[in-house]
Structure formats: structure tokens, C-alpha cells
Design an enzyme around this catalytic site. Structure first.
Site, PDB file in Angstrom:
ATOM      1  N   ASP A  89       0.828  -1.200   0.000  1.00 63.25           N
ATOM      2  CA  ASP A  89       0.000   0.000   0.000  1.00 63.25           C
ATOM      3  C   ASP A  89       0.870   1.261   0.000  1.00 63.25           C
ATOM      4  O   ASP A  89       2.033   1.244   0.391  1.00 63.25           O
ATOM      5  CB  ASP A  89      -0.964   0.012   1.181  1.00 63.25           C
ATOM      6  CG  ASP A  89      -0.275  -0.216   2.529  1.00 63.25           C
ATOM      7  OD1 ASP A  89       0.755  -0.920   2.555  1.00 63.25           O
ATOM      8  OD2 ASP A  89      -0.757   0.305   3.558  1.00 63.25           O
ATOM      9  N   GLU A 156      -0.716  -2.196   5.236  1.00 58.45           N
ATOM     10  CA  GLU A 156       0.244  -2.146   6.350  1.00 58.45           C
ATOM     11  C   GLU A 156       0.234  -0.785   7.008  1.00 58.45           C
ATOM     12  O   GLU A 156       0.324  -0.677   8.235  1.00 58.45           O
ATOM     13  CB  GLU A 156       1.654  -2.483   5.852  1.00 58.45           C
ATOM     14  CG  GLU A 156       2.704  -2.586   6.965  1.00 58.45           C
ATOM     15  CD  GLU A 156       3.264  -1.246   7.405  1.00 58.45           C
ATOM     16  OE1 GLU A 156       3.646  -1.116   8.591  1.00 58.45           O
ATOM     17  OE2 GLU A 156       3.310  -0.302   6.577  1.00 58.45           O
ATOM     18  N   GLU A 157       0.123   0.278   6.202  1.00 58.74           N
ATOM     19  CA  GLU A 157       0.170   1.623   6.771  1.00 58.74           C
ATOM     20  C   GLU A 157      -0.997   1.881   7.715  1.00 58.74           C
ATOM     21  O   GLU A 157      -0.887   2.694   8.631  1.00 58.74           O
ATOM     22  CB  GLU A 157       0.177   2.672   5.648  1.00 58.74           C
ATOM     23  CG  GLU A 157       1.407   2.637   4.758  1.00 58.74           C
ATOM     24  CD  GLU A 157       2.686   3.042   5.464  1.00 58.74           C
ATOM     25  OE1 GLU A 157       2.627   3.436   6.646  1.00 58.74           O
ATOM     26  OE2 GLU A 157       3.759   2.964   4.833  1.00 58.74           O
TER      27      GLU A 157
END
Length: 459
Positions: A89, A156-157
Site C-alpha cells: 500500500d 500495512e500503513e
């Protein structure tokens, strides 16, 4: 096997036999870099990865795991099962690198606002490295045995991608790994590979706190319990958590990153919200600091005469990334052989990662290492001038950009890490381990007081 041990590969080389086409590597990286997508909205990126997986006929590919998550499994005889993860991402950042392949992409965020997007944390590099490592591993199947799982992770962010894949049945989709690996690019001399055992990235606890007051006309403050004043006093008092309650030889960060209160200049609002980002390496210290935060916030509200208790919402919890000593010993020896003097010790990083959710979900050891991507001339000039902090863009900076020469380094590091672990013996841990019970629900106060964060069971 030369490329796996640090050997150089010509641009005309074929993927067969473990050799890589460096022109393909650079082109695919630039494609990912030019069109980054935000967490949970990585539709085109996932589709691009899936297209790149099409030639891998020996690998079993599964898509749409926990959103846009993807796995590719290669079973190649008896031996350990090794999982290698890459996230994909992007971030709501406007790129300012000036390169001809810079992102000009934009996307609607979760609030419906159009924002520029950028791969400002190197996830495009991670995906490219894993795809390249798959080419190497696929082309050298006659030289190793075991099972490899390539895992491409979204979101993930937002700290939810790994949880999403685990909750969506990852443990029933892939064979249980014996060890899990990941790598991350960082600001550092291009091509240098950093590794260490133990805690290498912090835990992260994100807290949204609503402070309740009593609204009134701005001309009648005596009729109010002013939540703006309450928020101000609370923010200042929270600065004492680290400065006065954490031993000087231990690491902790408690940052008030957002304060929201009021909409008009003549209205005292009835509530205010502050958001905290907290980082720790030690779990016991995390719990102590969370207790201190709640104690201080409640006491400040009481001192202002608030009629209602503050509300604590824990919107993100990640454990520290704590590398296995056994995995480190196995991988570091191979890194030293492959990269020579460029294989060095990794300093603990104060950022946080959700990668460890995956190995914890299986109760297996893991390791994350980093690869430096700053052009050497730029790094050396800043280091000589004592201006590393000022002149070197770090992750999440609009000017963060990997040196393209580090792409084959990322591939080699990923392939070397996987191959070294395929040669190891990995005993299965006791299933009664704490790391076997994952609770994906939003934690209550009682959970916060007692939780061992992001533990998991993937049976």
C-alpha cells in the site's frame, strides 16, 4: 547461484537458473511506483501483482485474502516451509522527487477527500524484491528443497493488513510456515543490509481520547466546563509520562499528534478530542505508560469539574518487532557471505510494523531486516557535513526515493534469507504459548490492562 551470493547479473540475463533481467526489475518497480494506492484500496496494485504471478506455473496463487492480500506457494519436496512477506500500500503524500517516473496519482481517502498518493515508504521496492526473489527461487528449484510462501500484504500503513489476512483464514490457505521473513527499505547507504536479533521496531498504541465538558456562549465561560482548556492542560501534563515516569535508560514515545475542538469563534464546545501515538520496545513499559495516560487524563477532567468521564478508544495496537535469535544467526551468516562488509548490525528503529502479526498467528519465529537505499554520494556528502538528519529524506518524506541500483540488492537479500532458512531445522513451539490467541476485536479498558498485544492462533 552466483546472484544469490552477491554476484552481479547482466541486463540480458534470463530468469532461468536464478538469473534476473534487470531491465524487467527496474520497469516493474517504476510501474508500481507511478500508481500507489491507499490502504484497503489497492485494487490496481493487486491486479498488477497477480499479472506478474501468471508465469509462475509451479506456484499455487490465492487472491483476495483479507481484502487484496495474495499468497503464492511453491512446494518443492521435503524441507522447511519459509514465508516471505512484502507489503504494497501507499501513503497520502504528494511526491516531490522530480524523477520522470514520479507518482502523479490521487485517490479518495476514507473521508471521501481526494488526496495525492505516493510510495513514500518503499512498499513498491518490497514487492519488486519479492517478485524478483520468486524468479530466483523458481529458477533454482533443482538446488533446494522445501516450501516457499510469498505473501503480498495490503494495508500495512493502516496497521490492519496482516490482521485482515489472518482473520480471513490465512492459516487454512497456506501451509503452516516454520519461519517468517520480511525486509524493509530505509534511509541508509545504498545496498547496505542491516540485521539484528531482538527488538528492532517498536510496538505502537494509538489512542483517541474524547474529553467531555459543558458548552456555553463564548462570552459566558463561567457557565461552561471548557474542553479546550481541558485539552490544553491534558496535553501539557501528558508530556510528563516519558520525562518523569519512564526510566532514563528505557525507550518510550508518547506523542499527542492531533487536537480537535470547536467549530465557531463564539461557542465553547462541549467536547474535545486528542489523539496519541505511543511507541515502546518493552511490553511491560507500554502497559505502565498506558495506565499513566489514563490516570492523568481522568485526573485532569476531574480537576476541571467535568460531569462525564473521558472516553478512551484504542484504534491501533501493534506489538514490537522482536527478531528471533535463531533466525538471525541463520540469516546473518548468509548475509555476511553474500554482501561482505555491506552486511552490518541494525540499530533499533522507532517505527512500527504489523508484519509480526503473521508469524505470531502461527506461533513461529521470525525476522525483519532493512536495506539502505540512499545514493552513496548523497549519503557520504551529508555524513561529512554532519547533516544526515537535514539532508537525507527518510520514509514518509515526499522526497524519499530508492536508488535504482538497490533493486537487485533487495532481490538477493530476500532470496538469500529464504534459502538460508530452507537449510535450517525449525522445531515447532509449544501450542500453549501466549502467542497462540489472537483477539481482533477493539480492546476494552480491561483488555488494555491485561492484553499481550496482537497474539494469534491460525489453526
Amino acid at each position: 547461484m552466483g546472484p544469490l551470493n552477491g554476484g552481479r547479473v547482466d541486463g540480458d540475463a534470463s530468469p532461468e537458473g536464478g538469473r534476473l533481467d534487470l531491465e524487467w526489475l527496474e520497469n516493474i518497480y517504476k510501474e508500481f511506483h507511478q500508481e500507489p494506492e491507499l490502504s484497503t484500496a489497492e485494487e490496481k496494485t493487486a491486479a498488477r501483482i497477480i499479472r506478474e504471478l501468471t508465469p509462475f506455473t509451479h506456484w499455487k496463487v490465492t487472491t483476495n485474502i483479507g481484502g487484496y492480500g495474495i499468497t503464492a506457494v511453491l512446494e518443492n519436496g521435503e524441507g522447511p516451509t519459509v514465508l516471505m512477506r512484502a507489503d504494497f500500500d501507499g501513503l497520502p503524500v504528494a511526491e516531490k522527487t522530480g524523477v520522470d517516473y514520479a507518482s502523479k496519482h490521487s485517490q479518495l481517502d476514507a473521508q471521501g477527500q481526494r488526496v495525492p498518493t505516493m510510495h513514500a515508504c518503499g512498499h513498491d521496492h518490497h514487492v519488486t524484491s519479492l517478485l524478483g526473489a520468486m524468479h530466483v527461487l523458481d529458477g533454482t528449484r533443482d538446488k533446494w528443497t522445501g516450501t516457499v510462501v510469498a505473501l503480498f500484504q495490503p494495508a500495512e500503513e493502516a496497521s490492519i493488513g496482516a490482521n485482515g489476512m489472518v482473520n480471513d483464514g490465512l492459516g487454512n490457505i497456506i501451509p503452516r510456515p516454520d519461519v517468517c521473513l520480511a525486509q524493509h527499505i530505509v534511509a541508509g547507504p545504498a545496498g547496505r543490509v542491516f540485521s539484528a536479533p531482538g527488538p528492532v521496531m517498536t510496538s505502537s498504541t494509538t489512542i483517541e481520547i474524547t474529553l467531555y465538558g459543558r458548552g456555553a456562549h463564548a462570552s459566558m465561560p463561567h457557565r461552561s466546563v471548557d474542553p479546550v482548556v481541558l485539552a490544553a492542560s491534558t496535553v501539557m501534563k501528558l508530556q510528563t509520562v516519558v520525562s518523569r515516569e519512564v526510566p532514563p535508560d528505557q525507550f518510550a514515545v508518547v506523542t499527542v499528534a492531533s487536537v480537535e475542538a470547536g467549530k465557531a469563534n463564539n461557542v465553547i464546545p462541549d467536547s474535545a478530542k486528542i489523539s496519541l501515538s505511543c511507541r515502546f520496545y518493552d511490553e511491560a513499559l507500554r502497559k505502565k505508560c498506558v495506565d499513566a495516560i489514563k490516570r492523568i487524563v481522568r485526573a485532569e477532567a476531574l480537576s476541571m469539574g467535568a460531569d462525564r468521564e473521558p472516553n478512551f478508544k484504542f484504534v491501533g495496537m501493534l506489538g514490537a518487532t522482536n527478531n528471533s535469535e535463531d533466525v538471525f544467526k541463520m540469516v546473518r551468516g548468509s548475509f555476511d557471505e553474500a554482501f561482505g562488509d555491506e552486511s552490518v548490525d541494525m540499530e533499533p528503529w522507532t517505527a512500527s510494523e504489523d508484519f509480526s502479526v503473521i508469524p505470531k498467528s502461527f506461533g513461529v519465529p521470525y525476522m525483519l531486516w532493512t536495506v539502505g537505499i540512499t545514493p552513496r554520494r548523497q549519503w557520504d556528502r551529508a555524513e561529512r557535513a554532519g547533516r544526515l538528519d537535514a539532508d537525507i529524506p527518510t520514509n514518509h518524506n515526499p522526497a524519499f526515493l530508492p536508488d535504482l541500483t538497490t533493486l537487485p540488492v533487495g532481490v538477493r537479500a530476500a532470496a538469500v534469507g529464504v534459502l538460508s532458512c530452507l537449510q535450517g531445522s525449525w522445531p515447532r513451539p509449544d501450542k500453549s504459548s501466549e502467542d497462540q490467541t489472537y483477539l481482533p476485536t477493539v480492546p476494552t479498558d480491561a483488555d488494555i490492562d491485561a492484553v499481550a498485544v496482537e497474539t494469534s492462533g491460525a489453526d
